[in-house]
Design a protein around this motif. Sequence first.
Motif, PDB file in Angstrom:
ATOM      1  N   VAL A 162      -0.001  -0.201  12.100  1.00 40.92           N
ATOM      2  CA  VAL A 162       0.726   0.851  11.018  1.00 40.92           C
ATOM      3  C   VAL A 162       0.291   2.143  11.143  1.00 40.92           C
ATOM      4  O   VAL A 162       0.697   2.895  10.289  1.00 40.92           O
ATOM      5  N   LYS A 163      -0.277   2.505  12.311  1.00 45.05           N
ATOM      6  CA  LYS A 163      -0.518   4.022  12.531  1.00 45.05           C
ATOM      7  C   LYS A 163       0.617   4.709  12.523  1.00 45.05           C
ATOM      8  O   LYS A 163       1.841   4.364  12.811  1.00 45.05           O
ATOM      9  N   TYR A 164       0.789   5.824  11.645  1.00 48.07           N
ATOM     10  CA  TYR A 164       1.780   6.762  11.216  1.00 48.07           C
ATOM     11  C   TYR A 164       2.757   6.409  10.304  1.00 48.07           C
ATOM     12  O   TYR A 164       3.604   7.142   9.921  1.00 48.07           O
ATOM     13  N   PRO A 207       0.776  -1.363  -0.177  1.00 53.29           N
ATOM     14  CA  PRO A 207       0.003  -0.208  -0.110  1.00 53.29           C
ATOM     15  C   PRO A 207       0.748   1.119  -0.091  1.00 53.29           C
ATOM     16  O   PRO A 207       2.106   1.110   0.400  1.00 53.29           O
ATOM     17  N   ILE A 208       0.201   2.399  -0.216  1.00 54.05           N
ATOM     18  CA  ILE A 208       0.986   3.737  -0.380  1.00 54.05           C
ATOM     19  C   ILE A 208       1.306   3.954   1.115  1.00 54.05           C
ATOM     20  O   ILE A 208       0.495   3.779   1.936  1.00 54.05           O
ATOM     21  N   VAL A 212      -5.493   5.520   4.144  1.00 52.58           N
ATOM     22  CA  VAL A 212      -5.183   4.254   3.578  1.00 52.58           C
ATOM     23  C   VAL A 212      -5.455   3.194   4.569  1.00 52.58           C
ATOM     24  O   VAL A 212      -5.891   2.039   4.173  1.00 52.58           O
ATOM     25  N   ILE A 213      -5.238   3.288   5.830  1.00 50.36           N
ATOM     26  CA  ILE A 213      -5.592   2.243   6.923  1.00 50.36           C
ATOM     27  C   ILE A 213      -7.030   1.926   6.771  1.00 50.36           C
ATOM     28  O   ILE A 213      -7.342   0.665   6.953  1.00 50.36           O
ATOM     29  N   ALA A 214      -8.029   2.785   6.934  1.00 49.29           N
ATOM     30  CA  ALA A 214      -9.287   2.652   6.813  1.00 49.29           C
ATOM     31  C   ALA A 214      -9.772   1.883   5.548  1.00 49.29           C
ATOM     32  O   ALA A 214     -10.418   0.978   5.655  1.00 49.29           O
ATOM     33  N   ASP A 268     -11.438  -1.645   5.881  1.00 50.49           N
ATOM     34  CA  ASP A 268     -12.550  -1.726   5.288  1.00 50.49           C
ATOM     35  C   ASP A 268     -12.843  -2.790   4.410  1.00 50.49           C
ATOM     36  O   ASP A 268     -13.840  -3.731   3.899  1.00 50.49           O
ATOM     37  N   HIS A 269     -11.632  -3.114   3.615  1.00 44.58           N
ATOM     38  CA  HIS A 269     -11.658  -4.153   2.437  1.00 44.58           C
ATOM     39  C   HIS A 269     -10.947  -5.283   2.976  1.00 44.58           C
ATOM     40  O   HIS A 269     -10.545  -6.307   2.013  1.00 44.58           O
ATOM     41  N   ASN A 270     -10.596  -5.300   4.496  1.00 47.43           N
ATOM     42  CA  ASN A 270      -9.967  -6.692   4.704  1.00 47.43           C
ATOM     43  C   ASN A 270      -8.722  -7.199   3.799  1.00 47.43           C
ATOM     44  O   ASN A 270      -8.618  -8.344   3.640  1.00 47.43           O
ATOM     45  N   LEU A 271      -7.812  -6.195   3.542  1.00 50.34           N
ATOM     46  CA  LEU A 271      -6.847  -6.443   2.777  1.00 50.34           C
ATOM     47  C   LEU A 271      -5.542  -6.639   3.656  1.00 50.34           C
ATOM     48  O   LEU A 271      -5.400  -6.220   4.879  1.00 50.34           O
TER      49      LEU A 271
END
Length: 175
Positions: A126-128, A17-18, A134-136, A140-143
Amino acid sequence: MKSRIPVVLLACGSFNPITNMHLRLFEVARDHLHQTAGPELKLLCGADVLKTFQTPNLWKDAHIQEIVEKFGIVCVSRTGHNPKEYISGSPILHRYRHNIHLAREPVQNELSSTYVRQALSQGHSVKYLLPDAVIAYIKDHNLYTRDSSRKGSSTQRNEGKPSWGEPAPPPRSSS
């Protein structure tokens, strides 16, 4: 610093992810170009992507030459990579080295998308490291979870599991 000039940066990479460090690439490149160049369109990449220009059958030589000759590159440093070595080791990059800007990231960049995916699959925070949006989206998509590789799990929720922006709870004792 020179007055601000228009700059267009086109980035490539998986961004999967970004991360905030991916976003930081744009800031470092923009600042570098504002100090050293005029209005331009450049390919923006990290040193790890510049190295892939040497990977057989990944890039066509004609495409590399067109990018470097017509537009140029802004390459942002990354821990463990030596972009000067990649340039000197490639006849095309070496020929057009005058059109490759090496921008140094003053913040040591050891963050990778691979690390983030591994952390998420283990339920770590992975906060910060990632933008909150992106975290949300990931949640939401269980990735990037152990369950997400199973068929049909992409629509399931992680109920009872930690939020990706929070640390995982300690393991329960079996007694």
